[in-house]
Design a protein around this motif. Structure first.
Motif, short mmCIF file in Angstrom:
data_model
loop_
_atom_site.label_atom_id
_atom_site.label_comp_id
_atom_site.label_asym_id
_atom_site.label_seq_id
_atom_site.Cartn_x
_atom_site.Cartn_y
_atom_site.Cartn_z
N GLY A 149 0.84 -1.20 0.00
CA GLY A 149 0.00 0.00 0.00
C GLY A 149 0.86 1.24 0.00
N GLY A 176 2.20 8.61 11.53
CA GLY A 176 1.40 8.12 10.41
C GLY A 176 -0.08 8.33 10.66
N GLY A 177 -0.84 8.24 9.57
CA GLY A 177 -2.30 8.32 9.69
C GLY A 177 -2.82 7.19 10.55
N LYS A 178 -2.10 6.08 10.56
CA LYS A 178 -2.52 4.91 11.32
C LYS A 178 -2.66 5.25 12.81
CE LYS A 178 -1.27 0.64 10.00
NZ LYS A 178 -0.42 -0.53 9.70
N TRP A 202 -10.44 -0.59 5.37
CA TRP A 202 -8.98 -0.70 5.55
C TRP A 202 -8.74 -1.61 6.76
CZ3 TRP A 202 -5.52 2.95 8.66
CH2 TRP A 202 -4.18 2.58 8.52
N TYR A 211 -8.79 -0.61 10.58
CA TYR A 211 -9.91 0.04 11.30
C TYR A 211 -10.53 -0.85 12.40
CZ TYR A 211 -10.14 3.67 7.60
OH TYR A 211 -9.87 4.68 6.74
N CYS A 230 -14.16 6.73 4.66
CA CYS A 230 -12.87 6.75 3.96
C CYS A 230 -13.11 6.89 2.47
CB CYS A 230 -12.09 5.46 4.27
SG CYS A 230 -10.49 5.37 3.46
N ASN A 261 -9.46 2.79 0.60
CA ASN A 261 -8.63 1.60 0.56
C ASN A 261 -9.49 0.52 1.22
OD1 ASN A 261 -6.77 -0.44 0.90
ND2 ASN A 261 -5.48 0.67 2.35
N ASP A 319 -11.22 9.69 6.96
CA ASP A 319 -9.83 9.41 6.61
C ASP A 319 -9.59 9.93 5.20
OD1 ASP A 319 -7.42 8.26 5.86
OD2 ASP A 319 -7.83 6.35 6.85
N ILE A 357 -6.55 10.33 3.66
CA ILE A 357 -5.14 10.14 3.33
C ILE A 357 -4.90 10.04 1.81
CG2 ILE A 357 -5.01 7.60 3.46
CD1 ILE A 357 -2.51 8.78 5.52
N TYR A 358 -5.93 9.67 1.05
CA TYR A 358 -5.77 9.59 -0.41
C TYR A 358 -6.40 10.78 -1.12
CZ TYR A 358 -4.44 4.74 0.48
OH TYR A 358 -3.79 3.61 0.94
N ALA A 381 2.16 10.22 3.83
CA ALA A 381 2.66 8.94 3.29
C ALA A 381 2.32 8.73 1.82
CB ALA A 381 2.12 7.78 4.14
N LYS A 382 1.05 8.83 1.50
CA LYS A 382 0.62 8.46 0.15
C LYS A 382 0.82 9.62 -0.82
CE LYS A 382 -1.11 4.97 2.47
NZ LYS A 382 -0.85 3.56 2.42
N ARG A 403 6.79 8.13 8.53
CA ARG A 403 5.81 8.02 9.62
C ARG A 403 5.35 9.38 10.15
NH1 ARG A 403 3.55 5.26 8.11
NH2 ARG A 403 2.42 4.68 9.97
N TYR A 434 -5.62 1.21 -5.76
CA TYR A 434 -5.98 -0.20 -5.64
C TYR A 434 -7.14 -0.55 -6.57
CZ TYR A 434 -3.81 0.94 -1.16
OH TYR A 434 -2.96 1.41 -0.19
C1 LIG Z 1 -7.08 4.29 4.34
C2 LIG Z 1 -5.77 4.46 5.00
N1 LIG Z 1 -5.68 5.28 6.05
C3 LIG Z 1 -4.53 5.49 6.70
C4 LIG Z 1 -3.39 4.84 6.30
C5 LIG Z 1 -2.16 5.08 7.14
O1 LIG Z 1 -1.09 5.52 6.48
P1 LIG Z 1 0.22 5.93 7.29
O2 LIG Z 1 0.08 5.41 8.68
O3 LIG Z 1 1.34 5.30 6.55
O4 LIG Z 1 0.25 7.43 7.27
C6 LIG Z 1 -3.42 3.94 5.23
C7 LIG Z 1 -2.23 3.17 4.84
O5 LIG Z 1 -2.27 2.20 4.17
C8 LIG Z 1 -4.64 3.77 4.54
O6 LIG Z 1 -4.73 2.98 3.49
#
Ligand SMILES: Cc1ncc(COP(=O)(O)O)c(C=O)c1O
Length: 422
Positions: free
Chosen positions: A62, A123-125, A149, A152, A195, A199, A227, A229-230, A261-262, A270, A348
């Motif tokens: 990813g 990171g977003g995580k 994702w 979650y 989201c 993803n 979310d 992030i994309y 990240a993306k 991170r 994806y």
């Molecule tokens: C939907 C979604 N949110 C958040 C993230 C977190 O990304 P990161 O923690 O690398 O910033 C990802 C990573 O795959 C993602 O696909």
């Protein structure tokens, strides 16, 4: 002097009795029940095979295959040489980075916010986890559009919440409707998790549907964790809009998750963030301060350079992803029995492979997408992530964040293999 061997075994299983003799689980039930990240597992297996010299093609990752843009790397190198970047930062992040995140958010999505609304995370995580931990009490339910994702549901459970799957299908472009959300609403529902671009499906909700869902969540008194992030990876006519921008009254009950990240090919650095009402930022910052203190200072300097350096590199990467997206979808659609809606965002494709299951293939009969993914890896050395990782058996996720030649070779191998299906 001979050192004593540590009294450890690779996989200890014997339970340890407590002081009163009662047997307790070795690992806590809360953490012991977390499933490993299936996407990282597939990626690790593919990378290990590759390291062993196998010609594996990985559709599992990813992450963008591009290096981080040079000006960002240079900023990090310069930060490495400056002692001030060798120190802790405030837990919520470097003040100048929080400012830059607020400014970039205003510029990109139109959401009005200031540095005080921002918490910089690993990171977003981590932003997703900290948002859940800050909002959920035990038993609180989260409406979770599925396929989701993979992280979650685990973060929801870890925070004591209950993920409530709202299952979507390829026939509706993997987009959940108000009726579907409403059918899963209970007095315990606290959060709607959103989201888009999504993803694993690549679905991008149209602006009017984002607004409709936001208004519905507001009427029901729910929080929204969205979310984004994309946000920069949308193609064709698809448009990303931020829910608290199209429903401004929601801002008081909304957490926006994002990161570099993306967008900037910075998965390894991170750096992500949440933008949230002050009480949530404050609670999440307290949690953050006791778990990780702050995001690596040098990484924050790199993220600052990314957010203040314009979007030229993103435009170039997006054009490459768009080309590969179209190539992948057209090749997948040539495989008989495989249905692939066109992804409109992220990187994806999420084809349905249900009609391929239960049929004989090289002496095996895969009945789940997990079994099919294993067979594809074993037989033609192509790594894909099975739909089970995202809550729906019968699908595969293929990332198109890889080189064009590998993409063509990988799908060609899959097509040849599947042409042998009985
Ligand atoms: C939907 C979604 N949110 C958040 C993230 C977190 O990304 P990161 O923690 O690398 O910033 C990802 C990573 O795959 C993602 O696909």
């Amino acid at each position: 002097m001979a050192s004593a061997e540590p009294a450890r075994t690779a996989h200890p299983t014997a339970p340890l009795p407590g002081p009163d003799g009662t047997v307790r689980s070795r690992v806590s039930r809360r953490v012991g029940s977390i499933a490993p990240s299936a996407t990282l597992a597939v990626d690790a297996k593919a990378k290990a095979l590759k390291a062993a010299g196998r010609p594996v093609i990985g559709f599992g990752a990813g992450e963008p295959d591009f290096p981080t843009p040079e000006h960002i790397v240079e900023a990090a190198v310069a930060a490495c040489r400056e002692p001030r970047f060798h120190r802790y930062t405030p837990a919520a992040g470097l003040p100048e980075l929080r400012e830059a995140i607020a400014a970039a958010t205003q510029r990109n999505s139109g959401l009005a916010c200031t540095a005080a609304d921002v918490l910089v995370t690993n990171g977003g995580k981590q932003a997703v986890y900290e948002a859940m931990a800050a909002l959920l009490d035990p038993g609180d339910e989260v409406l979770l559009p599925t396929p989701y994702w993979t992280t979650y549901p685990e973060t929801i459970r870890l925070a004591g919440g209950v993920p409530v799957e709202v299952v979507t299908e390829e026939s509706t472009g993997y987009q959940a409707s108000i009726e579907q959300f409403a059918a899963h609403l209970t007095p315990r529902t606290k959060i709607l998790l959103f989201c888009s671009p999504c993803n694993p499906t690549g679905a991008v909700y149209p602006p009017d549907q984002v607004a409709e869902i936001g208004r519905w969540a507001l009427e029901q008194g729910l929080w929204v964790v969205t979310d984004e992030i994309y946000e920069h990876l949308v193609y064709g006519d698809a448009q990303h809009v931020s829910m608290p921008v199209v429903v401004p009254e929601l801002a008081e009950r909304c957490v926006v998750v994002n990161g570099v990240a993306k967008t900037f090919a910075m998965t390894g650095w991170r750096v992500g963030w949440m933008i949230a009402p002050r009480d949530v930022v404050s609670a999440a910052t307290n949690l953050h301060s006791h778990s990780t203190s702050n995001v690596a200072n040098v990484s924050q300097a790199a993220a600052l350079a990314a957010l203040t350096g314009g979007l030229d590199d993103v435009v170039t990467m997006r054009a490459a992803f768009d080309r590969r997206r179209q190539l992948m979808v057209s090749m997948l659609r040539e495989i008989p029995g495989l249905a692939c809606p066109e992804p409109q965002g992220a990187f994806y494709a999420y084809p349905c492979v249900r009609t391929l299951l239960g049929r004989e293939l090289r002496g095996r009969r895969p009945t789940t997408s997990a079994e099919l993914a294993t067979l594809i890896l074993d037989e033609v050395e192509v790594a894909v992530v099975p739909g089970e990782a995202f809550g729906t058996d019968g699908y595969l996720r293929l990332s198109y964040a890889l080189g064009d030649d590998d993409l063509v070779e990988g799908i060609t191998r899959i097509r040849r293999l599947l042409s042998e299906l009985g």
